[in-house]
Design a protein around this motif. Structure first.
Motif, PDB file in Angstrom:
ATOM      1  N   GLY A  66      -0.272  -3.474 -12.081  1.00 27.79           N
ATOM      2  CA  GLY A  66      -0.054  -2.112 -11.624  1.00 27.79           C
ATOM      3  C   GLY A  66       0.889  -1.336 -12.523  1.00 27.79           C
ATOM      4  N   ALA A  67       1.858  -2.024 -13.106  1.00 28.50           N
ATOM      5  CA  ALA A  67       2.821  -1.362 -13.983  1.00 28.50           C
ATOM      6  C   ALA A  67       2.170  -0.844 -15.263  1.00 28.50           C
ATOM      7  CB  ALA A  67       3.952  -2.321 -14.343  1.00 28.50           C
ATOM      8  N   LEU A  68       0.957  -1.325 -15.571  1.00 32.89           N
ATOM      9  CA  LEU A  68       0.251  -0.884 -16.775  1.00 32.89           C
ATOM     10  C   LEU A  68      -0.564   0.378 -16.543  1.00 32.89           C
ATOM     11  CD1 LEU A  68      -1.081  -4.342 -18.035  1.00 32.89           C
ATOM     12  CD2 LEU A  68       0.905  -3.084 -18.886  1.00 32.89           C
ATOM     13  N   ALA A  69      -0.735   0.796 -15.291  1.00 33.27           N
ATOM     14  CA  ALA A  69      -1.555   1.970 -14.989  1.00 33.27           C
ATOM     15  C   ALA A  69      -0.960   3.199 -15.681  1.00 33.27           C
ATOM     16  CB  ALA A  69      -1.626   2.196 -13.485  1.00 33.27           C
ATOM     17  N   PRO A  70      -1.721   3.890 -16.541  1.00 33.04           N
ATOM     18  CA  PRO A  70      -1.161   5.012 -17.308  1.00 33.04           C
ATOM     19  C   PRO A  70      -0.599   6.117 -16.425  1.00 33.04           C
ATOM     20  CG  PRO A  70      -3.290   4.341 -18.206  1.00 33.04           C
ATOM     21  CD  PRO A  70      -3.109   3.592 -16.922  1.00 33.04           C
ATOM     22  N   ARG A  71      -1.282   6.432 -15.318  1.00 33.86           N
ATOM     23  CA  ARG A  71      -0.818   7.529 -14.475  1.00 33.86           C
ATOM     24  C   ARG A  71       0.551   7.235 -13.889  1.00 33.86           C
ATOM     25  NH1 ARG A  71      -2.384  10.124  -9.196  1.00 33.86           N
ATOM     26  NH2 ARG A  71      -3.512   8.237  -8.624  1.00 33.86           N
ATOM     27  N   ALA A  72       0.824   5.966 -13.606  1.00 33.73           N
ATOM     28  CA  ALA A  72       2.118   5.600 -13.038  1.00 33.73           C
ATOM     29  C   ALA A  72       3.129   5.286 -14.131  1.00 33.73           C
ATOM     30  CB  ALA A  72       1.953   4.402 -12.109  1.00 33.73           C
ATOM     31  N   LEU A  96       9.958  10.283  -7.150  1.00 37.01           N
ATOM     32  CA  LEU A  96       8.839  10.714  -7.992  1.00 37.01           C
ATOM     33  C   LEU A  96       7.553  10.395  -7.234  1.00 37.01           C
ATOM     34  CD1 LEU A  96       7.645  11.650 -10.754  1.00 37.01           C
ATOM     35  CD2 LEU A  96       7.803   9.253 -11.486  1.00 37.01           C
ATOM     36  N   ILE A  97       6.692  11.401  -7.060  1.00 38.76           N
ATOM     37  CA  ILE A  97       5.554  11.265  -6.158  1.00 38.76           C
ATOM     38  C   ILE A  97       4.271  11.735  -6.840  1.00 38.76           C
ATOM     39  CG2 ILE A  97       4.630  11.940  -3.893  1.00 38.76           C
ATOM     40  CD1 ILE A  97       8.103  12.921  -4.317  1.00 38.76           C
ATOM     41  N   VAL A  98       3.173  11.022  -6.615  1.00 40.30           N
ATOM     42  CA  VAL A  98       1.842  11.466  -7.018  1.00 40.30           C
ATOM     43  C   VAL A  98       0.941  11.453  -5.789  1.00 40.30           C
ATOM     44  CG1 VAL A  98       2.055  10.658  -9.392  1.00 40.30           C
ATOM     45  CG2 VAL A  98       1.092   9.130  -7.657  1.00 40.30           C
ATOM     46  N   ARG A  99      -0.217  12.096  -5.922  1.00 34.34           N
ATOM     47  CA  ARG A  99      -1.179  12.076  -4.821  1.00 34.34           C
ATOM     48  C   ARG A  99      -2.184  10.962  -5.021  1.00 34.34           C
ATOM     49  NH1 ARG A  99      -6.221  14.067  -3.524  1.00 34.34           N
ATOM     50  NH2 ARG A  99      -6.465  15.210  -5.487  1.00 34.34           N
ATOM     51  N   GLU A 100      -2.456  10.249  -3.960  1.00 32.02           N
ATOM     52  CA  GLU A 100      -3.487   9.221  -3.947  1.00 32.02           C
ATOM     53  C   GLU A 100      -4.328   9.462  -2.692  1.00 32.02           C
ATOM     54  OE1 GLU A 100      -5.598   6.012  -5.522  1.00 32.02           O
ATOM     55  OE2 GLU A 100      -3.974   7.186  -6.408  1.00 32.02           O
ATOM     56  N   GLY A 101      -5.492  10.087  -2.881  1.00 30.87           N
ATOM     57  CA  GLY A 101      -6.309  10.436  -1.732  1.00 30.87           C
ATOM     58  C   GLY A 101      -5.627  11.497  -0.893  1.00 30.87           C
ATOM     59  N   LEU A 102      -5.480  11.222   0.394  1.00 33.99           N
ATOM     60  CA  LEU A 102      -4.844  12.166   1.319  1.00 33.99           C
ATOM     61  C   LEU A 102      -3.387  11.797   1.588  1.00 33.99           C
ATOM     62  CD1 LEU A 102      -7.687  12.676   3.962  1.00 33.99           C
ATOM     63  CD2 LEU A 102      -7.267  13.905   1.818  1.00 33.99           C
ATOM     64  N   GLU A 103      -2.792  11.012   0.694  1.00 35.46           N
ATOM     65  CA  GLU A 103      -1.419  10.564   0.898  1.00 35.46           C
ATOM     66  C   GLU A 103      -0.568  10.811  -0.340  1.00 35.46           C
ATOM     67  OE1 GLU A 103      -1.660   6.811   3.878  1.00 35.46           O
ATOM     68  OE2 GLU A 103      -2.657   6.532   1.943  1.00 35.46           O
ATOM     69  N   ALA A 104       0.722  10.869  -0.110  1.00 33.44           N
ATOM     70  CA  ALA A 104       1.701  10.954  -1.194  1.00 33.44           C
ATOM     71  C   ALA A 104       2.163   9.539  -1.521  1.00 33.44           C
ATOM     72  CB  ALA A 104       2.885  11.820  -0.770  1.00 33.44           C
ATOM     73  N   LEU A 105       1.974   9.125  -2.769  1.00 28.10           N
ATOM     74  CA  LEU A 105       2.357   7.791  -3.225  1.00 28.10           C
ATOM     75  C   LEU A 105       3.669   7.898  -3.999  1.00 28.10           C
ATOM     76  CD1 LEU A 105       1.804   4.768  -3.782  1.00 28.10           C
ATOM     77  CD2 LEU A 105       0.424   5.493  -5.761  1.00 28.10           C
ATOM     78  N   TYR A 106       4.664   7.134  -3.564  1.00 30.90           N
ATOM     79  CA  TYR A 106       6.003   7.207  -4.161  1.00 30.90           C
ATOM     80  C   TYR A 106       6.122   6.187  -5.296  1.00 30.90           C
ATOM     81  CZ  TYR A 106       7.336  10.461  -0.587  1.00 30.90           C
ATOM     82  OH  TYR A 106       7.411  11.585   0.188  1.00 30.90           O
ATOM     83  N   HIS A 129       1.035  16.304   4.491  1.00 29.54           N
ATOM     84  CA  HIS A 129       1.496  17.470   5.251  1.00 29.54           C
ATOM     85  C   HIS A 129       2.908  17.314   5.801  1.00 29.54           C
ATOM     86  CE1 HIS A 129       0.484  14.901   8.681  1.00 29.54           C
ATOM     87  NE2 HIS A 129       1.206  15.706   9.423  1.00 29.54           N
ATOM     88  N   ALA A 130       3.408  16.068   5.845  1.00 27.27           N
ATOM     89  CA  ALA A 130       4.698  15.822   6.487  1.00 27.27           C
ATOM     90  C   ALA A 130       5.825  15.545   5.505  1.00 27.27           C
ATOM     91  CB  ALA A 130       4.582  14.651   7.466  1.00 27.27           C
ATOM     92  N   SER A 131       5.526  15.356   4.236  1.00 26.88           N
ATOM     93  CA  SER A 131       6.536  15.024   3.235  1.00 26.88           C
ATOM     94  C   SER A 131       6.689  16.177   2.255  1.00 26.88           C
ATOM     95  CB  SER A 131       6.151  13.744   2.480  1.00 26.88           C
ATOM     96  OG  SER A 131       4.861  13.869   1.899  1.00 26.88           O
ATOM     97  N   SER A 132       7.892  16.376   1.756  1.00 24.34           N
ATOM     98  CA  SER A 132       8.144  17.512   0.861  1.00 24.34           C
ATOM     99  C   SER A 132       7.335  17.399  -0.430  1.00 24.34           C
ATOM    100  CB  SER A 132       9.635  17.612   0.549  1.00 24.34           C
ATOM    101  OG  SER A 132      10.105  16.439  -0.100  1.00 24.34           O
ATOM    102  N   GLY A 133       7.386  16.212  -1.052  1.00 21.18           N
ATOM    103  CA  GLY A 133       6.603  16.018  -2.270  1.00 21.18           C
ATOM    104  C   GLY A 133       5.123  16.131  -2.009  1.00 21.18           C
ATOM    105  N   GLY A 134       4.680  15.661  -0.848  1.00 18.09           N
ATOM    106  CA  GLY A 134       3.272  15.760  -0.490  1.00 18.09           C
ATOM    107  C   GLY A 134       2.835  17.199  -0.290  1.00 18.09           C
ATOM    108  N   LEU A 135       3.683  18.018   0.338  1.00 18.81           N
ATOM    109  CA  LEU A 135       3.349  19.430   0.533  1.00 18.81           C
ATOM    110  C   LEU A 135       3.194  20.151  -0.805  1.00 18.81           C
ATOM    111  CD1 LEU A 135       5.647  20.336   3.548  1.00 18.81           C
ATOM    112  CD2 LEU A 135       3.157  20.560   3.490  1.00 18.81           C
ATOM    113  N   VAL A 136       4.048  19.816  -1.768  1.00 17.83           N
ATOM    114  CA  VAL A 136       3.934  20.422  -3.094  1.00 17.83           C
ATOM    115  C   VAL A 136       2.590  20.064  -3.728  1.00 17.83           C
ATOM    116  CG1 VAL A 136       4.832  20.312  -5.450  1.00 17.83           C
ATOM    117  CG2 VAL A 136       6.398  20.593  -3.526  1.00 17.83           C
TER     118      VAL A 136
END
Length: 238
Positions: A66-72, A96-106, A129-136
């Protein structure tokens, strides 16, 4: 076989980090002999580890891959110096947050020992919808994503969670205008979170960063520090 293996791995979560073969059989609906074979193969390849009590947990090999994933990995590598600066300026929770589907992945969290307690964790997920990073991320994700989030339902976590479509659309419009969001006790009582988007040179929003402090705090001093971190990371992404 590969699909079944991922079905087994998908049973593990922060709430369920260790499980028996019987647990996995019940959750996947797979026969116990099938789960037994899959677990043996996953252990042999380092994807699962078997504890002395017979329970299974995620293996370190998955973390390595997982640590090799370019996006992360690439994003985290660029962001870390600025996240550390933001942490030094606040001595609170920096994420630090990215979107994964309908969720915010930290992807990352830096926290001081005395920082306010938060719900999520690095590697964990929270609703958009409930997290600040997710809303952004939701604000910049397009109408189709918003429709999917609304169709899935706006779960309430506190009395201040956004649970109406009208209010959600208002907040998302405000984020696009101001470039940040302030969420007071949206996800858990006692916290205030401020978040802003990370952009590539093309204007594409690829992630968000947030700072979480006590609910009584004034968010105004956090915003300049947050924006400075955003500018630095966005330049690095370009």
């Amino acid at each position: 076989m590969l699909g079944r293996a991922f079905t087994v791995l998908g049973c593990f979560s922060a709430a369920r980090p260790r499980m028996t073969q019987s647990d996995l059989s019940r959750r996947t609906g797979l026969p116990l002999p099938t789960v037994h074979r899959l677990c043996a193969q996953l252990v042999a390849n380092g994807a699962l580890e078997r504890a002395d009590d017979g329970r299974y947990e995620i293996g370190v090999r998955l973390w390595e891959l997982g640590a090799l994933a370019p996006r992360a990995h690439g994003l985290r590598q660029v962001a870390m110096p600025y996240l550390e600066d933001l942490y030094e300026a606040t001595h609170e929770n920096v994420q630090l947050i990215v979107r994964e589907g309908l969720e915010a992945l930290y992807l990352e969290r830096l926290s001081a020992r005395g920082a306010v307690a938060v719900v999520g964790r690095a590697g964990g997920r929270l609703p958009l919808h409930a997290s600040s990073g997710g809303l952004v991320l939701l604000a910049h994700g397009g109408e189709r994503l918003l429709d999917e989030v609304l169709a899935a339902g706006l779960e309430r976590f506190t009395p201040h969670t956004i649970t109406s479509e009208h209010r959600l659309r208002q907040v998302l419009d405000d984020i696009r205008r101001s470039g940040f969001v302030v969420c007071r006790e949206h996800l858990n009582i006692g916290t205030l979170a401020v978040a802003a988007p990370l952009l590539r040179r093309t204007g594409e929003v690829v992630a968000s960063i947030s700072v979480v402090v006590g609910a009584e705090a004034d968010p105004a001093p956090l915003i300049p520090a947050l924006r400075a971190a955003v500018r630095g990371i966005s330049r690095g992404l370009a």
